[in-house]
Design a protein around this motif. Sequence first.
Motif, PDB file in Angstrom:
ATOM      1  N   ILE A   1      41.164  45.963  28.845  1.00 46.83           N
ATOM      2  CA  ILE A   1      40.659  44.608  29.033  1.00 46.83           C
ATOM      3  C   ILE A   1      39.640  44.630  30.161  1.00 46.83           C
ATOM      4  N   SER A   2      38.796  43.614  30.195  1.00 50.22           N
ATOM      5  CA  SER A   2      37.729  43.572  31.190  1.00 50.22           C
ATOM      6  C   SER A   2      37.798  42.261  31.955  1.00 50.22           C
ATOM      7  N   PHE A   3      37.586  42.362  33.265  1.00 49.30           N
ATOM      8  CA  PHE A   3      37.571  41.176  34.122  1.00 49.30           C
ATOM      9  C   PHE A   3      36.527  41.388  35.208  1.00 49.30           C
TER      10      PHE A   3
ATOM     11  N   GLY B   1      33.527  42.258  34.777  1.00 43.73           N
ATOM     12  CA  GLY B   1      32.715  43.417  34.439  1.00 43.73           C
ATOM     13  C   GLY B   1      33.394  44.754  34.656  1.00 43.73           C
ATOM     14  N   VAL B   2      34.661  44.740  35.083  1.00 45.39           N
ATOM     15  CA  VAL B   2      35.421  45.973  35.323  1.00 45.39           C
ATOM     16  C   VAL B   2      36.437  46.151  34.197  1.00 45.39           C
ATOM     17  N   SER B   3      36.499  47.348  33.650  1.00 42.92           N
ATOM     18  CA  SER B   3      37.431  47.644  32.566  1.00 42.92           C
ATOM     19  C   SER B   3      38.747  48.174  33.131  1.00 42.92           C
ATOM     20  N   TYR B   4      39.852  47.625  32.649  1.00 41.44           N
ATOM     21  CA  TYR B   4      41.186  48.017  33.098  1.00 41.44           C
ATOM     22  C   TYR B   4      41.922  48.694  31.946  1.00 41.44           C
TER      23      TYR B   4
ATOM     24  N   ASP C   1      37.043  38.548  30.646  1.00 45.80           N
ATOM     25  CA  ASP C   1      35.727  38.671  30.009  1.00 45.80           C
ATOM     26  C   ASP C   1      35.867  38.549  28.499  1.00 45.80           C
ATOM     27  N   GLY C   2      34.933  37.820  27.907  1.00 45.65           N
ATOM     28  CA  GLY C   2      34.927  37.662  26.457  1.00 45.65           C
ATOM     29  C   GLY C   2      35.731  36.493  25.950  1.00 45.65           C
ATOM     30  N   GLN C   3      36.467  35.820  26.847  1.00 48.84           N
ATOM     31  CA  GLN C   3      37.248  34.655  26.446  1.00 48.84           C
ATOM     32  C   GLN C   3      36.410  33.381  26.597  1.00 48.84           C
ATOM     33  N   GLU C   4      36.886  32.292  26.010  1.00 48.76           N
ATOM     34  CA  GLU C   4      36.122  31.052  26.028  1.00 48.76           C
ATOM     35  C   GLU C   4      35.925  30.529  27.453  1.00 48.76           C
TER      36      GLU C   4
ATOM     37  N   PRO D   1      35.156  35.234  36.371  1.00 52.50           N
ATOM     38  CA  PRO D   1      35.678  36.286  37.265  1.00 52.50           C
ATOM     39  C   PRO D   1      36.123  35.778  38.628  1.00 52.50           C
ATOM     40  N   THR D   2      35.905  34.490  38.925  1.00 53.85           N
ATOM     41  CA  THR D   2      36.327  33.941  40.222  1.00 53.85           C
ATOM     42  C   THR D   2      37.709  33.309  40.161  1.00 53.85           C
ATOM     43  N   MET D   3      38.285  33.231  38.972  1.00 58.61           N
ATOM     44  CA  MET D   3      39.586  32.583  38.809  1.00 58.61           C
ATOM     45  C   MET D   3      40.708  33.622  38.849  1.00 58.61           C
ATOM     46  N   TYR D   4      41.286  33.849  40.018  1.00 58.45           N
ATOM     47  CA  TYR D   4      42.383  34.806  40.126  1.00 58.45           C
ATOM     48  C   TYR D   4      43.188  34.523  41.388  1.00 58.45           C
ATOM     49  N   TYR D   5      44.403  35.046  41.416  1.00 58.58           N
ATOM     50  CA  TYR D   5      45.250  35.016  42.605  1.00 58.58           C
ATOM     51  C   TYR D   5      45.140  36.369  43.302  1.00 58.58           C
TER      52      TYR D   5
END
Length: 237
Positions: free
Chosen positions: A44-46, A48-51, A109-112, A116-120
């Motif tokens: 998955i990507s968040f 621009g970084v792939s995990y 990334d890729g979701q509606e 990338p700023t929405m995280y805990y």
Amino acid sequence: MSALTQAVQTPNPGDLVALFRLDVSSLGGSVMYFCQSAVENAPISFGGVSYTPIDVEFSGMEINAGGALPRPHVKVSAANGVFQQIINEFGDLLGVQIQRVRTFRQFLDGQEQEDPTMYYGPDSFRVERKVEENPVFIEWELSAAIDQESKQIPGRQVIRDTCLWRYRQFNPDTGDFDYTRAQCPYALNVFFDRNGNSVPTPSQDQCGRKLGDCEKRFGEGNPLPFGGFPGVGRVRP
């Protein structure tokens, strides 16, 4: 109200996704990004970084009013040999930094609602000790980044009139500035010497590390990335 706060307050906020960053660069290795394969079956990507999904379990992240900082455990699978190879090359990874951020699936990334700023987080830890290693899994105990022997708060020395950020360096061999270790974000082709005087060539560009030097580069009245603490006063009896 942010989209993250709005999501939490709804009856169905979505799947909470944990993303991990293991930084072995302090030992000469690389930075690994991974997520939990129990939740994800593909990368998955968040931001621009792939995990990469791996078998990882993160436990013991309990925060209470007792005053003690949490010492969580992270357990990873040894089946694919990736972490076993890292340990064989760099040892038990003591002191290595590991971070965790959490976000909801709709912000990936890729979701509606990709954002990338929405995280805990990030929840930052360092490897305190290796608890167990066997053919099935490897387990480490972590400690908070500030829960280190001889660690002092604040981590930076408070100096009022001097900026502590590293300034760009001019490289005469390339004829350009080297920003590899620079902490100051200044990147314009307007140059000043250490006394704040305008100079014509980049080779003469030096920062005097005063608030006035910051104002000359970024403009008086604008937000300044000054690395000092100009609001600090002297302690008086």
